[in-house]
Design a protein around this motif. Structure first.
Motif, PDB file in Angstrom:
ATOM      1  N   UNK A  67       0.847  -1.190   0.000  1.00  0.00           N
ATOM      2  CA  UNK A  67       0.000   0.000   0.000  1.00  0.00           C
ATOM      3  C   UNK A  67       0.884   1.241   0.000  1.00  0.00           C
ATOM      4  N   UNK A  68       0.507   2.229  -0.792  1.00  0.00           N
ATOM      5  CA  UNK A  68       1.254   3.481  -0.868  1.00  0.00           C
ATOM      6  C   UNK A  68       0.315   4.659  -0.623  1.00  0.00           C
ATOM      7  N   UNK A  69       0.610   5.465   0.392  1.00  0.00           N
ATOM      8  CA  UNK A  69      -0.187   6.658   0.657  1.00  0.00           C
ATOM      9  C   UNK A  69       0.201   7.774  -0.309  1.00  0.00           C
ATOM     10  N   UNK A  70      -0.772   8.585  -0.685  1.00  0.00           N
ATOM     11  CA  UNK A  70      -0.544   9.708  -1.590  1.00  0.00           C
ATOM     12  C   UNK A  70      -0.567  11.002  -0.782  1.00  0.00           C
ATOM     13  N   UNK A  71       0.449  11.825  -0.978  1.00  0.00           N
ATOM     14  CA  UNK A  71       0.569  13.067  -0.209  1.00  0.00           C
ATOM     15  C   UNK A  71       0.861  14.252  -1.110  1.00  0.00           C
ATOM     16  N   UNK A  72       0.463  15.418  -0.627  1.00  0.00           N
ATOM     17  CA  UNK A  72       0.820  16.677  -1.269  1.00  0.00           C
ATOM     18  C   UNK A  72       1.546  17.531  -0.239  1.00  0.00           C
ATOM     19  N   UNK A  73       2.823  17.730  -0.452  1.00  0.00           N
ATOM     20  CA  UNK A  73       3.657  18.470   0.505  1.00  0.00           C
ATOM     21  C   UNK A  73       3.532  17.900   1.914  1.00  0.00           C
ATOM     22  N   UNK A  74       3.478  16.567   2.014  1.00  0.00           N
ATOM     23  CA  UNK A  74       3.444  15.894   3.305  1.00  0.00           C
ATOM     24  C   UNK A  74       2.070  15.669   3.877  1.00  0.00           C
ATOM     25  N   UNK A  75       1.016  16.186   3.245  1.00  0.00           N
ATOM     26  CA  UNK A  75      -0.347  16.011   3.738  1.00  0.00           C
ATOM     27  C   UNK A  75      -1.104  15.004   2.872  1.00  0.00           C
ATOM     28  N   UNK A  76      -1.837  14.125   3.516  1.00  0.00           N
ATOM     29  CA  UNK A  76      -2.563  13.091   2.795  1.00  0.00           C
ATOM     30  C   UNK A  76      -3.658  13.679   1.917  1.00  0.00           C
ATOM     31  N   UNK A  77      -3.817  13.100   0.731  1.00  0.00           N
ATOM     32  CA  UNK A  77      -4.849  13.521  -0.215  1.00  0.00           C
ATOM     33  C   UNK A  77      -5.891  12.416  -0.297  1.00  0.00           C
ATOM     34  N   UNK A  78      -7.075  12.692   0.207  1.00  0.00           N
ATOM     35  CA  UNK A  78      -8.139  11.688   0.265  1.00  0.00           C
ATOM     36  C   UNK A  78      -9.047  11.754  -0.956  1.00  0.00           C
ATOM     37  N   UNK A  79      -9.949  10.780  -1.026  1.00  0.00           N
ATOM     38  CA  UNK A  79     -10.961  10.674  -2.075  1.00  0.00           C
ATOM     39  C   UNK A  79     -10.352  10.442  -3.454  1.00  0.00           C
ATOM     40  N   UNK A  80      -9.222   9.702  -3.502  1.00  0.00           N
ATOM     41  CA  UNK A  80      -8.678   9.288  -4.793  1.00  0.00           C
ATOM     42  C   UNK A  80      -9.668   8.334  -5.451  1.00  0.00           C
ATOM     43  N   UNK A 135      -2.144   8.901 -12.896  1.00  0.00           N
ATOM     44  CA  UNK A 135      -3.042  10.051 -12.923  1.00  0.00           C
ATOM     45  C   UNK A 135      -4.336   9.648 -12.225  1.00  0.00           C
ATOM     46  N   UNK A 136      -4.762  10.464 -11.262  1.00  0.00           N
ATOM     47  CA  UNK A 136      -5.944  10.142 -10.459  1.00  0.00           C
ATOM     48  C   UNK A 136      -6.842  11.360 -10.333  1.00  0.00           C
ATOM     49  N   UNK A 137      -8.140  11.142 -10.519  1.00  0.00           N
ATOM     50  CA  UNK A 137      -9.048  12.250 -10.245  1.00  0.00           C
ATOM     51  C   UNK A 137      -9.494  12.164  -8.789  1.00  0.00           C
ATOM     52  N   UNK A 138      -9.810  13.306  -8.218  1.00  0.00           N
ATOM     53  CA  UNK A 138     -10.274  13.384  -6.833  1.00  0.00           C
ATOM     54  C   UNK A 138     -11.791  13.478  -6.863  1.00  0.00           C
ATOM     55  N   UNK A 139     -12.446  12.550  -6.159  1.00  0.00           N
ATOM     56  CA  UNK A 139     -13.898  12.461  -6.209  1.00  0.00           C
ATOM     57  C   UNK A 139     -14.552  13.796  -5.813  1.00  0.00           C
ATOM     58  N   UNK A 140     -15.470  14.256  -6.691  1.00  0.00           N
ATOM     59  CA  UNK A 140     -16.222  15.462  -6.407  1.00  0.00           C
ATOM     60  C   UNK A 140     -15.500  16.744  -6.719  1.00  0.00           C
ATOM     61  N   UNK A 141     -14.252  16.650  -7.216  1.00  0.00           N
ATOM     62  CA  UNK A 141     -13.479  17.840  -7.539  1.00  0.00           C
ATOM     63  C   UNK A 141     -13.072  17.812  -9.008  1.00  0.00           C
ATOM     64  N   UNK A 142     -12.529  18.932  -9.473  1.00  0.00           N
ATOM     65  CA  UNK A 142     -12.050  19.018 -10.847  1.00  0.00           C
ATOM     66  C   UNK A 142     -10.546  18.795 -10.931  1.00  0.00           C
ATOM     67  N   UNK A 143      -9.969  18.205  -9.898  1.00  0.00           N
ATOM     68  CA  UNK A 143      -8.535  17.927  -9.863  1.00  0.00           C
ATOM     69  C   UNK A 143      -8.200  16.622 -10.574  1.00  0.00           C
ATOM     70  N   UNK A 144      -7.176  16.649 -11.411  1.00  0.00           N
ATOM     71  CA  UNK A 144      -6.566  15.444 -11.954  1.00  0.00           C
ATOM     72  C   UNK A 144      -5.110  15.482 -11.525  1.00  0.00           C
TER      73      UNK A 144
END
Length: 268
Positions: free
Chosen positions: A173-186, A197-206
């Motif tokens: 298992x590999x956790x995904x982080x942005x500047x050390x903070x976890x990014x949920x809803x992958x 490449x992963x979209x974030x549920x409910x957002x317009x982020x890819x």
């Protein structure tokens, strides 16, 4: 349905980020004023193709030049082989009404289709679409992709799960982080040239993710695509379909009940 539980999912993600109860061994470090911003990749829409507005898209993948799609909703979930140019299905498998279809990927002429909360992976022969077997899945099923050797899944948390093909035995298992903070809803994921490449549920982020470290390297803002889809069809929902065709080296994005699939040009 995933749509019904959207607010609950957001709350769960926030609680997980605060309490670190999602299986992480530690907590992410706090951001500081000097943390560099994640690059935002610019892109252009090179082309658009019809997409079936009745398809509640959960998974999108190319295999040997053919486009495959998994759709959700209880009583409406399907596995589809789709003609990109027309948006029409070429072959269809209808799931049992008790199953909610999720991510899909093909590897070695085998189709793997996740289910949402049923803890099952549906496995088919890609040539005949005959179901070969069902495999157990412990977390929820959301997105699914492959690096050509392993299967890589998401469950709406900040984790990437690496599984053994054929058995779905969890390898790591590999956790995904942005500047050390976890990014949920992958959610939906796609392997492209060594990155996920992963979209974030409910957002317009890819997000562009380094699978070895889980660090986010860049992001795309899909807001213009969501706005365009909703302007063309009032029932269009969130972005949720990421696919790369390795044969043509083209990248596509669609969404739940979107009227179009968009071919994007950008530096992968």
């Amino acid at each position: 349905m995933k749509r019904t539980f959207f607010l609950l999912s957001i709350l769960t993600g926030l609680l997980a980020a605060c309490s670190d109860d999602s299986g992480h061994s530690g907590s992410g470090s706090d951001t500081t004023a000097n943390v560099p911003a994640i690059p935002v990749l610019s892109y252009t829409v090179a082309a658009s193709f019809p997409h079936d507005t009745t398809s509640f898209t959960e998974g999108y993948t190319f295999y040997k030049g053919q486009l495959w799609e998994s759709t959700g909703e209880y009583g409406e979930s399907k596995l589809l082989q789709v003609d990109l140019n027309t948006g029409k299905p070429l072959r269809t498998v209808t799931l049992d009404s008790a199953l909610f279809g999720e991510g899909v990927v093909l590897l070695r002429d085998t189709v793997y289709q996740l289910t949402w909360r049923e803890h099952k992976v549906l496995v088919y022969d890609a040539n005949t679409l005959k179901k070969i077997k069902e495999l157990p899945l412990q977390p929820e099923g959301w997105g699914l992709t492959t690096d050509g050797k392993e299967l890589i899944a998401t469950d709406g948390s900040s984790n990437l799960y690496f599984y053994e093909p054929g058995t779905f035995r969890l390898l790591r298992t590999q956790s995904v982080t942005e500047n050390g903070n976890y990014v949920n809803l992958l959610n939906e994921v796609e392997w492209v040239n060594g990155f996920i490449y992963a979209n974030v549920w409910g957002k317009d982020d890819l997000l562009k993710i380094d699978p070895a470290t889980g660090q986010i390297k860049a992001r795309l803002d899909l807001a213009q695509l969501t706005q365009r889809a909703k302007a063309r069809y009032h029932g269009a929902d969130v972005a949720n379909g990421v696919v790369y065709n390795p044969d043509t080296k083209k990248f596509y994005v669609t969404g739940k009940n979107w009227p179009e699939t968009y071919e994007l040009q950008f530096a992968y």
